[in-house]
Design an enzyme around this catalytic site. Structure first.
Site, PDB file in Angstrom:
ATOM      1  N   CYS A 187       0.849  -1.188   0.000  1.00  0.00           N
ATOM      2  CA  CYS A 187       0.000   0.000   0.000  1.00  0.00           C
ATOM      3  C   CYS A 187       0.885   1.239   0.000  1.00  0.00           C
ATOM      4  CB  CYS A 187      -0.877  -0.033   1.252  1.00  0.00           C
ATOM      5  SG  CYS A 187      -1.979   1.378   1.416  1.00  0.00           S
ATOM      6  N   HIS A 201      -9.148  -3.488  -2.501  1.00  0.00           N
ATOM      7  CA  HIS A 201      -8.174  -2.788  -1.657  1.00  0.00           C
ATOM      8  C   HIS A 201      -8.525  -1.299  -1.588  1.00  0.00           C
ATOM      9  CE1 HIS A 201      -3.865  -2.149  -0.239  1.00  0.00           C
ATOM     10  NE2 HIS A 201      -4.242  -0.930  -0.557  1.00  0.00           N
ATOM     11  N   GLU A 202      -8.794  -0.692  -2.760  1.00  0.00           N
ATOM     12  CA  GLU A 202      -9.079   0.749  -2.794  1.00  0.00           C
ATOM     13  C   GLU A 202     -10.427   1.081  -2.159  1.00  0.00           C
ATOM     14  OE1 GLU A 202      -6.589   2.556  -3.254  1.00  0.00           O
ATOM     15  OE2 GLU A 202      -5.409   0.917  -4.096  1.00  0.00           O
ATOM     16  N   HIS A 246     -10.231   1.333   1.503  1.00  0.00           N
ATOM     17  CA  HIS A 246      -9.749   2.633   1.989  1.00  0.00           C
ATOM     18  C   HIS A 246     -10.899   3.614   2.196  1.00  0.00           C
ATOM     19  CE1 HIS A 246      -5.430   2.380   2.170  1.00  0.00           C
ATOM     20  NE2 HIS A 246      -5.317   1.956   0.922  1.00  0.00           N
TER      21      HIS A 246
END
Length: 184
Positions: free
Chosen positions: A110, A153-154, A157
């Site tokens: 990351c 993953h994004e 966030h």
């Protein structure tokens, strides 16, 4: 131009906040921010540009990582077949996913984490994402493999979740049941 220095690091409170929906149509500032995020990824993958501006290579970036708590992500990655996927999206949402799981054999990294974190991160093997492009078009993307992992993953966030939150604390290299291993 967005630089590595503008990416906030783990421990910063914005990374643990749920990001706010972007009102549509987006403002010019929001569009500019999203386009800059995508340009960062493109520049970071070009060895000459990355070296010149000291950019850390990345394949995805979420607005909270640049201390903008809004639901915006950029992704720039080639899939397993070499096909390029390049997106600048507002309000992305996973609307469906497979039962089957997948994980990167090398683990995940990351841009907001400056250390190696060992362990497998279980993800869905396939996801369907609905979002609005920076141009204002509604899209529905069916994603699999590496691209699906990057999107998850994004989107994490945007919900204040870090990739290592998914790693099995007792057994970091536990292979999720029925999971497909993805090489990177």
């Amino acid at each position: 131009m967005l630089t590595t220095n503008e990416i906030i690091r783990e421990g910063h409170p914005t990374l643990r906040m749920a990001a706010k929906e972007v009102d549509l149509p987006p403002t010019q500032e929001e569009k500019d921010t999203l386009n800059e995020m995508l340009q960062y990824l493109i520049n970071s993958q070009d060895p000459e540009t990355a070296m010149k501006y000291n950019l850390r290579p990345g394949v995805g970036l979420a607005a909270p990582q640049i201390n903008v708590p809004k639901r915006m992500i950029a992704v720039h990655i080639a899939d397993e077949t070499g096909k390029q996927h390049s997106y600048a999206l507002l309000n992305p949402k996973i609307v469906s996913h497979s039962v089957e799981k997948s994980y990167l054999t090398t683990g995940e990294g990351c841009l907001s984490v400056d250390r190696e974190v060992a362990g497998f991160v279980p993800r869905y093997a396939r996801v369907t994402v609905k979002a609005t492009t920076v141009q204002g078009e509604q899209v529905k993307l069916r994603l699999k493999g590496l691209v699906a992992i990057v999107f998850q993953h994004e989107i994490d966030h945007l919900n204040g979740v870090m990739f290592y939150d998914h790693i099995n604390k007792q057994d970091p290299f536990h292979i999720p049941e029925n999971a497909v291993a993805i090489e990177r």
